[in-house]
Design a protein around this motif. Sequence first.
Motif, PDB file in Angstrom:
ATOM      1  N   SER A   2      -3.809 -23.123 -18.666  1.00  0.00           N
ATOM      2  CA  SER A   2      -4.824 -23.037 -19.710  1.00  0.00           C
ATOM      3  C   SER A   2      -5.672 -21.768 -19.573  1.00  0.00           C
ATOM      4  CB  SER A   2      -5.721 -24.266 -19.623  1.00  0.00           C
ATOM      5  OG  SER A   2      -6.923 -24.077 -20.309  1.00  0.00           O
ATOM      6  N   VAL A   3      -6.072 -21.234 -20.691  1.00  0.00           N
ATOM      7  CA  VAL A   3      -6.933 -20.047 -20.711  1.00  0.00           C
ATOM      8  C   VAL A   3      -8.259 -20.348 -20.011  1.00  0.00           C
ATOM      9  CG1 VAL A   3      -8.192 -18.479 -22.229  1.00  0.00           C
ATOM     10  CG2 VAL A   3      -5.865 -19.159 -22.806  1.00  0.00           C
ATOM     11  N   VAL A   4      -8.781 -21.542 -20.218  1.00  0.00           N
ATOM     12  CA  VAL A   4     -10.054 -21.925 -19.608  1.00  0.00           C
ATOM     13  C   VAL A   4      -9.925 -21.944 -18.087  1.00  0.00           C
ATOM     14  CG1 VAL A   4     -11.750 -23.794 -19.386  1.00  0.00           C
ATOM     15  CG2 VAL A   4     -10.807 -23.225 -21.624  1.00  0.00           C
ATOM     16  N   ILE A   5      -8.848 -22.521 -17.593  1.00  0.00           N
ATOM     17  CA  ILE A   5      -8.639 -22.586 -16.145  1.00  0.00           C
ATOM     18  C   ILE A   5      -8.488 -21.181 -15.561  1.00  0.00           C
ATOM     19  CG2 ILE A   5      -7.049 -23.334 -14.327  1.00  0.00           C
ATOM     20  CD1 ILE A   5      -6.572 -25.863 -16.034  1.00  0.00           C
ATOM     21  N   LYS A   6      -7.774 -20.312 -16.257  1.00  0.00           N
ATOM     22  CA  LYS A   6      -7.628 -18.928 -15.778  1.00  0.00           C
ATOM     23  C   LYS A   6      -8.983 -18.231 -15.719  1.00  0.00           C
ATOM     24  CE  LYS A   6      -2.876 -17.975 -17.079  1.00  0.00           C
ATOM     25  NZ  LYS A   6      -1.979 -17.117 -17.838  1.00  0.00           N
ATOM     26  N   GLU A  67     -30.347 -13.052  -5.894  1.00  0.00           N
ATOM     27  CA  GLU A  67     -30.852 -14.180  -5.113  1.00  0.00           C
ATOM     28  C   GLU A  67     -29.677 -15.090  -4.784  1.00  0.00           C
ATOM     29  OE1 GLU A  67     -32.701 -17.282  -8.094  1.00  0.00           O
ATOM     30  OE2 GLU A  67     -33.347 -15.248  -8.623  1.00  0.00           O
ATOM     31  N   ALA A  68     -29.864 -15.950  -3.806  1.00  0.00           N
ATOM     32  CA  ALA A  68     -28.781 -16.842  -3.378  1.00  0.00           C
ATOM     33  C   ALA A  68     -28.479 -17.874  -4.462  1.00  0.00           C
ATOM     34  CB  ALA A  68     -29.168 -17.538  -2.086  1.00  0.00           C
ATOM     35  N   VAL A  69     -27.224 -17.942  -4.845  1.00  0.00           N
ATOM     36  CA  VAL A  69     -26.770 -18.919  -5.834  1.00  0.00           C
ATOM     37  C   VAL A  69     -25.429 -19.479  -5.375  1.00  0.00           C
ATOM     38  CG1 VAL A  69     -27.952 -17.879  -7.821  1.00  0.00           C
ATOM     39  CG2 VAL A  69     -25.649 -17.126  -7.230  1.00  0.00           C
ATOM     40  N   GLY A  70     -25.020 -20.559  -6.003  1.00  0.00           N
ATOM     41  CA  GLY A  70     -23.720 -21.154  -5.715  1.00  0.00           C
ATOM     42  C   GLY A  70     -22.948 -21.349  -7.001  1.00  0.00           C
ATOM     43  N   PHE A  71     -21.641 -21.278  -6.917  1.00  0.00           N
ATOM     44  CA  PHE A  71     -20.782 -21.533  -8.071  1.00  0.00           C
ATOM     45  C   PHE A  71     -19.817 -22.636  -7.697  1.00  0.00           C
ATOM     46  CE2 PHE A  71     -16.704 -20.888 -10.281  1.00  0.00           C
ATOM     47  CZ  PHE A  71     -17.134 -21.090 -11.580  1.00  0.00           C
ATOM     48  N   SER A  72     -19.745 -23.640  -8.549  1.00  0.00           N
ATOM     49  CA  SER A  72     -18.824 -24.749  -8.317  1.00  0.00           C
ATOM     50  C   SER A  72     -18.376 -25.274  -9.666  1.00  0.00           C
ATOM     51  CB  SER A  72     -19.535 -25.850  -7.533  1.00  0.00           C
ATOM     52  OG  SER A  72     -18.684 -26.968  -7.387  1.00  0.00           O
ATOM     53  N   PHE A  73     -17.089 -25.511  -9.788  1.00  0.00           N
ATOM     54  CA  PHE A  73     -16.574 -26.094 -11.015  1.00  0.00           C
ATOM     55  C   PHE A  73     -15.401 -26.974 -10.659  1.00  0.00           C
ATOM     56  CE2 PHE A  73     -14.166 -26.560 -14.843  1.00  0.00           C
ATOM     57  CZ  PHE A  73     -15.141 -26.735 -15.800  1.00  0.00           C
TER      58      PHE A  73
END
Length: 90
Positions: A2-6, A67-73
């Motif tokens: 999927s385009v979204v997953i890519k 600043e410190a951030v996190g990314f999770s999906f």
Amino acid sequence: MSVVIKQIELIARVDQLIRLQATGNPEELASRLGISKTKLYRTISTMRALNAPIIYNVALQSFVYEEAVGFSFGFYQKEQNSSGLNPFVG
């Protein structure tokens, strides 16, 4: 795939390189990712729209977070409550 997953995978890869302060300049980063510079800037714009505080640090020659951030999906398994009852059913 999927385009979204890519797109999510690309964001995750850019996030990883930003955390390592190892993106290099925009041309190097686009080349490393196998995408155009235009697509790189669109991806960074999307990340900023999702509140990623990305800036380019000229001294480091790398994109960095201000600043410190996190990314999770993704999905993860939640703990079930002890009663085993659905808390949303009255």
